[in-house]
Enzyme design. Sequence first.
Site, PDB file in Angstrom:
ATOM      1  N   GLY A  53       0.844  -1.193   0.000  1.00 17.56           N
ATOM      2  CA  GLY A  53       0.000   0.000   0.000  1.00 17.56           C
ATOM      3  C   GLY A  53       0.875   1.237   0.000  1.00 17.56           C
ATOM      4  N   TRP A 121       5.280  -1.344  -0.998  1.00 18.35           N
ATOM      5  CA  TRP A 121       5.428  -0.465   0.167  1.00 18.35           C
ATOM      6  C   TRP A 121       6.006  -1.227   1.359  1.00 18.35           C
ATOM      7  CZ3 TRP A 121       6.009   3.824   2.733  1.00 18.35           C
ATOM      8  CH2 TRP A 121       5.760   3.824   4.110  1.00 18.35           C
ATOM      9  N   ASP A 278       7.538  -5.386 -13.894  1.00 14.83           N
ATOM     10  CA  ASP A 278       6.835  -4.659 -12.837  1.00 14.83           C
ATOM     11  C   ASP A 278       6.714  -3.198 -13.261  1.00 14.83           C
ATOM     12  OD1 ASP A 278       5.998  -3.368 -10.512  1.00 14.83           O
ATOM     13  OD2 ASP A 278       7.277  -4.571  -9.195  1.00 14.83           O
TER      14      ASP A 278
END
Length: 327
Positions: A53, A121, A278
């Site tokens: 997150g 994160w 990614d």
Amino acid sequence: MSQNLEGSRRAPKMYPPIEPYETGKLKVSDLHTLYYEVSGNPKGNPVVFLHGGPGNGTDAKDRAYFNPEKYKIVLFDQRGSGKSTPTASLEENTTWDLVKDMEKLREQLKIDKWNVFGGSWGSTLALAYSESHPDRVKSLVLRGIFTLRKSELRFFYQEGTSHLFPDAWWEEYIAPIPEPERQDMVTAYHAQLNSADEEVSLRAAKAWSKWEMATSKLYVDPAQLAHVEDDKWATAFAKIENHYFVNDGFMRDGQLLEKQEIDKIRHIPCIVVQGRYDVVCPATTAYDLKKVWPEITLHIVPDAGHSAREPGTSKLLVEAADKFADL
């Protein structure tokens, strides 16, 4: 650095589902209370899982990266996330508050040193925690390296990933923002996410969240995006993420990669798993970490995006955790 295409395509060797033997609430401030759980072996090697997150929260499947016979597995929901309260709160919610929370949780559970495991994160928080408390970390397993540099945020939210997903996903992401305000999407979203108009705020939260979820895997099944429609989850995820990003993670640009910071943790064994494709946390950041910290083991998965649940990535994460199980 290693690449193994054949190995990355094999089915992931995740551990079977287990239930926690302890759950609890830890009051970390006058405002915030964290949900935490412990599973696996009560006398095992402690490992703490750091979710992404910020704002995402943990999931039962997050226990499955660890051998339950060897690990004492600690999961917790960060401030404002998951089962922690108050939901989606931005007050007293910074990187350094979370670092302090980890220490409070470690002390609550009477753990001297633990292994730290985090992606996206979660890798940011893992680095921030380790650089703050290097004497409390046995090992690091990191995935999808994210250090909250302005260049990283600009690539995903402004211009970069948009060149690869110019169609429906990008169009839905920019739709809530009036065209004159699109020169700074993070700031524009901050205004809408914190609007007094709940309809405006919720629309922005779902658009922000869907952009990340839709671009997280190399192959995305639209059916897997259904949870974005969960009002509570989308609000917490979007508001907390944006709060951190509009404030540059509450740190200097590039702080986590500075030599003097890396020197504090250079002795800690570290394995990094990074998807080649990614587009949320591009491989350049993992490579920058490798350059300043050549002692790490960096695996670039040739057929994976951002998600920890892609076969090649999850397989390597389990193998990394297995390697440190007896540390």
